[in-house]
Design a protein around this motif. Structure first.
Motif, PDB file in Angstrom:
ATOM      1  N   GLY A 134      -4.087  -2.539 -18.619  1.00 20.50           N
ATOM      2  CA  GLY A 134      -2.854  -1.854 -18.210  1.00 20.50           C
ATOM      3  C   GLY A 134      -2.618  -1.829 -16.718  1.00 20.50           C
ATOM      4  O   GLY A 134      -1.861  -0.976 -16.237  1.00 20.50           O
ATOM      5  N   VAL A 135      -3.249  -2.761 -15.961  1.00 23.96           N
ATOM      6  CA  VAL A 135      -2.955  -2.769 -14.524  1.00 23.96           C
ATOM      7  C   VAL A 135      -1.506  -3.209 -14.304  1.00 23.96           C
ATOM      8  O   VAL A 135      -0.916  -3.912 -15.133  1.00 23.96           O
ATOM      9  CB  VAL A 135      -3.913  -3.684 -13.715  1.00 23.96           C
ATOM     10  CG1 VAL A 135      -5.356  -3.332 -13.956  1.00 23.96           C
ATOM     11  CG2 VAL A 135      -3.633  -5.145 -13.966  1.00 23.96           C
ATOM     12  N   ASP A 136      -0.949  -2.777 -13.198  1.00 23.96           N
ATOM     13  CA  ASP A 136       0.449  -3.077 -12.899  1.00 23.96           C
ATOM     14  C   ASP A 136       0.595  -4.292 -11.990  1.00 23.96           C
ATOM     15  O   ASP A 136       1.644  -4.930 -11.975  1.00 23.96           O
ATOM     16  CB  ASP A 136       1.094  -1.857 -12.234  1.00 23.96           C
ATOM     17  CG  ASP A 136       1.017  -0.640 -13.146  1.00 23.96           C
ATOM     18  OD1 ASP A 136       1.846  -0.540 -14.055  1.00 23.96           O
ATOM     19  OD2 ASP A 136       0.084   0.179 -12.982  1.00 23.96           O
ATOM     20  N   GLY A 137      -0.444  -4.582 -11.217  1.00 25.73           N
ATOM     21  CA  GLY A 137      -0.363  -5.723 -10.308  1.00 25.73           C
ATOM     22  C   GLY A 137      -1.720  -6.367 -10.107  1.00 25.73           C
ATOM     23  O   GLY A 137      -2.733  -5.678 -10.028  1.00 25.73           O
ATOM     24  N   VAL A 161      -3.457  -1.352  -8.993  1.00 23.84           N
ATOM     25  CA  VAL A 161      -3.456  -2.714  -8.430  1.00 23.84           C
ATOM     26  C   VAL A 161      -4.884  -3.251  -8.485  1.00 23.84           C
ATOM     27  O   VAL A 161      -5.813  -2.586  -8.015  1.00 23.84           O
ATOM     28  CB  VAL A 161      -2.955  -2.701  -6.964  1.00 23.84           C
ATOM     29  CG1 VAL A 161      -3.100  -4.080  -6.327  1.00 23.84           C
ATOM     30  CG2 VAL A 161      -1.501  -2.230  -6.901  1.00 23.84           C
ATOM     31  N   ALA A 162      -5.057  -4.432  -9.078  1.00 23.62           N
ATOM     32  CA  ALA A 162      -6.385  -5.064  -9.137  1.00 23.62           C
ATOM     33  C   ALA A 162      -6.460  -6.167  -8.081  1.00 23.62           C
ATOM     34  O   ALA A 162      -5.679  -7.120  -8.108  1.00 23.62           O
ATOM     35  CB  ALA A 162      -6.630  -5.640 -10.526  1.00 23.62           C
ATOM     36  N   SER A 200      -6.290  -5.176   3.727  1.00 24.12           N
ATOM     37  CA  SER A 200      -4.926  -4.701   3.984  1.00 24.12           C
ATOM     38  C   SER A 200      -4.129  -4.542   2.695  1.00 24.12           C
ATOM     39  O   SER A 200      -3.269  -3.656   2.606  1.00 24.12           O
ATOM     40  CB  SER A 200      -4.196  -5.564   5.007  1.00 24.12           C
ATOM     41  OG  SER A 200      -3.883  -6.808   4.504  1.00 24.12           O
ATOM     42  N   PHE A 201      -4.393  -5.348   1.657  1.00 17.06           N
ATOM     43  CA  PHE A 201      -3.734  -5.084   0.364  1.00 17.06           C
ATOM     44  C   PHE A 201      -4.206  -3.733  -0.192  1.00 17.06           C
ATOM     45  O   PHE A 201      -3.417  -2.973  -0.765  1.00 17.06           O
ATOM     46  CB  PHE A 201      -4.023  -6.204  -0.638  1.00 17.06           C
ATOM     47  CG  PHE A 201      -2.933  -7.232  -0.720  1.00 17.06           C
ATOM     48  CD1 PHE A 201      -1.671  -6.905  -1.211  1.00 17.06           C
ATOM     49  CD2 PHE A 201      -3.147  -8.539  -0.313  1.00 17.06           C
ATOM     50  CE1 PHE A 201      -0.654  -7.850  -1.289  1.00 17.06           C
ATOM     51  CE2 PHE A 201      -2.136  -9.500  -0.379  1.00 17.06           C
ATOM     52  CZ  PHE A 201      -0.891  -9.148  -0.868  1.00 17.06           C
ATOM     53  N   ALA A 202      -5.504  -3.445  -0.013  1.00 21.34           N
ATOM     54  CA  ALA A 202      -6.013  -2.162  -0.508  1.00 21.34           C
ATOM     55  C   ALA A 202      -5.400  -0.998   0.265  1.00 21.34           C
ATOM     56  O   ALA A 202      -4.955   0.002  -0.328  1.00 21.34           O
ATOM     57  CB  ALA A 202      -7.543  -2.132  -0.408  1.00 21.34           C
ATOM     58  N   VAL A 203      -5.338  -1.126   1.587  1.00 19.22           N
ATOM     59  CA  VAL A 203      -4.737  -0.062   2.406  1.00 19.22           C
ATOM     60  C   VAL A 203      -3.260   0.098   2.032  1.00 19.22           C
ATOM     61  O   VAL A 203      -2.761   1.222   1.871  1.00 19.22           O
ATOM     62  CB  VAL A 203      -4.897  -0.385   3.915  1.00 19.22           C
ATOM     63  CG1 VAL A 203      -4.080   0.564   4.770  1.00 19.22           C
ATOM     64  CG2 VAL A 203      -6.371  -0.325   4.313  1.00 19.22           C
ATOM     65  N   ALA A 204      -2.568  -1.026   1.877  1.00 19.80           N
ATOM     66  CA  ALA A 204      -1.139  -0.983   1.548  1.00 19.80           C
ATOM     67  C   ALA A 204      -0.914  -0.284   0.214  1.00 19.80           C
ATOM     68  O   ALA A 204      -0.041   0.589   0.082  1.00 19.80           O
ATOM     69  CB  ALA A 204      -0.578  -2.406   1.499  1.00 19.80           C
ATOM     70  N   LEU A 236       0.863   3.572  -0.643  1.00 17.72           N
ATOM     71  CA  LEU A 236       1.999   3.761  -1.562  1.00 17.72           C
ATOM     72  C   LEU A 236       1.601   4.607  -2.771  1.00 17.72           C
ATOM     73  O   LEU A 236       2.400   4.794  -3.687  1.00 17.72           O
ATOM     74  CB  LEU A 236       2.518   2.397  -2.024  1.00 17.72           C
ATOM     75  CG  LEU A 236       3.162   1.538  -0.922  1.00 17.72           C
ATOM     76  CD1 LEU A 236       3.397   0.119  -1.401  1.00 17.72           C
ATOM     77  CD2 LEU A 236       4.477   2.163  -0.444  1.00 17.72           C
ATOM     78  N   GLY A 237       0.368   5.083  -2.787  1.00 13.64           N
ATOM     79  CA  GLY A 237      -0.065   5.993  -3.856  1.00 13.64           C
ATOM     80  C   GLY A 237      -0.691   5.308  -5.044  1.00 13.64           C
ATOM     81  O   GLY A 237      -1.014   5.964  -6.043  1.00 13.64           O
ATOM     82  N   ALA A 238      -0.873   3.973  -4.982  1.00 10.10           N
ATOM     83  CA  ALA A 238      -1.466   3.258  -6.123  1.00 10.10           C
ATOM     84  C   ALA A 238      -2.987   3.351  -6.077  1.00 10.10           C
ATOM     85  O   ALA A 238      -3.579   3.552  -5.010  1.00 10.10           O
ATOM     86  CB  ALA A 238      -1.045   1.782  -6.103  1.00 10.10           C
ATOM     87  N   GLN A 239      -3.584   3.192  -7.235  1.00 11.12           N
ATOM     88  CA  GLN A 239      -5.047   3.118  -7.332  1.00 11.12           C
ATOM     89  C   GLN A 239      -5.451   1.649  -7.197  1.00 11.12           C
ATOM     90  O   GLN A 239      -4.744   0.758  -7.710  1.00 11.12           O
ATOM     91  CB  GLN A 239      -5.479   3.668  -8.689  1.00 11.12           C
ATOM     92  CG  GLN A 239      -6.973   3.760  -8.868  1.00 11.12           C
ATOM     93  CD  GLN A 239      -7.344   4.120 -10.307  1.00 11.12           C
ATOM     94  OE1 GLN A 239      -6.499   4.541 -11.087  1.00 11.12           O
ATOM     95  NE2 GLN A 239      -8.602   3.933 -10.640  1.00 11.12           N
TER      96      GLN A 239
END
Ligand code: CP
Length: 408
Positions: free
Chosen positions: A169-172, A116-117, A130-134, A138-141
């Motif tokens: 290649g980021v997912d979000g 997630v960027a 809070s987006f970073a903590v969230a 959930l296991g995302a980088q």
């Protein structure tokens, strides 16, 4: 900003951006987002839209169609069913789910391997953290990028920045920007260029973390969640019978806009309260009432939400009487007088109904929107709002990134 109304509901918003000189027209045609003077940017054709999973509706307008594609750009256009799907999932992540069937130990597997960027081109504490903590829960980088320290400072456009990040290649992409419609522009650009950076033509998720005066959808959701928790509406998130006052700078507030549409969709009555310069009657087209008389209405409210006065979004003006102001403003002639008429002080706190709650999205200008007594009172939900923000953003990230992956 203008509103077009057809058949009793808002059909469109027009936002102008002096910075880019482009316009965003949302909801003109359901399922299609228009940008750049009416050019189609995201089609609503059958077979293109993919649902976020079992039990989630497709939505009724742009917001719904975009959410189904793995983007959350606004609450406007999302159906009550979609709002409840996000809030219901947030309830699990907040630990308020009665059956406990979702094992918190498994949450780290939900987005394991995803990236997630956080692209924050305007300052933030709560939303960015809070987006970073969230994402990490959930296991995302998580990758963090701001204007300072990125090539934005060398003149690269936001669209080019997003394309380059997507090509890695980021997912979000979680994006905050001072210009209304900036995340919509990014979605358009990513969709148009998808095959140039991804073999499968995949478009990564884009989540709006606040764009100009337009919307702050996850703030709207966490505010709704906080009201639902306090008034025992977590089963079904039906807010009918509740009256929510939003006080102050509605004209400049993306928090207010997300609140008006989200709360209204779930059955709450919304009253916007403030001086005519900050609460134009035209805002009623979004489905709320307006009044300039806080003292006349405060005793009728179940929740009073007080967004920050966005001095940085006002035309510069005198501070009135040489007062030290957080920023110059033509909309508020005198901060001291504003506080006397619209500030949530101890006298107004005492006028609230028993059980009524006080909310603020933060950051608080203490002594401008509300007193420290109000902000720190037992009725204040300010820190519960922040706490719920993590659960809401976990739900949004999980649903959007999974929907995007299904769309490959
Ligand atoms: N409520 C909110 O958006 O706060 P930040 O600007 O600190 O993210």
């Amino acid at each position: 900003m203008k509103f077009a109304i057809r058949a009793g509901r808002v059909q469109g918003f027009l936002f102008t951006s002096a910075w880019w000189g482009w316009v965003y027209l949302g909801e003109r045609v359901p399922g299609v987002v228009y940008c750049s003077m009416g050019k189609r940017i995201a089609g609503g054709g059958a077979g293109v839209v993919r649902g976020p999973g079992p039990g989630h509706g497709q939505g009724s307008g742009d917001g719904g169609a975009l959410f189904a594609r793995g983007h959350l750009l606004q609450l406007a256009g999302l159906s009550a069913k979609e709002l409840r799907a996000i809030l219901g999932r947030a309830r699990v992540f907040a630990g308020h789910d009665a059956d406990g069937s979702d094992d918190p130990k498994a949450w780290r597997e939900r987005l394991r391997g995803k990236v997630v960027a956080n692209l924050f081109f305007e300052d933030s504490t709560r939303t960015r953290v809070s987006f970073a903590v969230a994402a990490e829960r959930l296991g995302a980088q998580v990758i963090n990028l701001t204007s300072v320290g990125s090539s934005i400072s060398k003149g690269e456009t936001v669209a080019d920045t997003a394309l380059n990040v997507a090509a890695m290649g980021v997912d979000g992409i979680v994006m905050r920007h001072k210009s209304s419609g900036a995340p919509h522009l990014v979605v358009r650009t990513l969709a148009e260029r998808a095959h140039s950076y991804d073999d499968a033509g995949r478009v990564c998720s884009v989540i709006n973390a606040g764009d100009g005066r337009h919307e702050h959808p996850t703030q709207g959701l966490l505010d709704i969640y906080t009201i639902a928790e306090r008034f025992d509406r977590l089963d079904g998130f039906d807010l009918s019978g509740l009256t929510v006052g939003i006080v102050g700078d509605i004209a400049s507030s993306r928090v207010a806009r997300s609140g008006i549409v989200g709360l209204g969709a779930l059955g709450a009555k919304v009253v916007c309260i403030g001086p005519p310069t900050l609460v134009p009657r035209s805002i009623e087209a979004m489905g709320c009432k307006t009044t300039h008389d806080l003292d006349g209405v405060i005793g009728k409210l179940d929740a009073v939400n007080v967004p920050r006065i966005q001095f940085e979004r006002h035309d510069g003006g005198g501070g009135g009487g040489g007062e030290k102001m957080p920023g110059a403003s033509n909309a508020v002639a005198s901060v001291r007088e504003y506080y006397e008429v619209y500030g949530l002080n101890s006298a107004r706190l005492a006028k609230l109904r028993p059980g009524a709650i006080v909310m603020h999205p933060g950051p608080i200008n203490r002594g401008v929107e509300m007193s420290s007594e109000a902000a720190d009172s037992g009725q204040s939900m300010v820190l519960r709002q922040v706490r719920h923000g993590v659960a809401v953003r976990m739900a949004v990230l999980e649903m959007c990134l999974n929907a995007s992956a299904q769309g490959r």
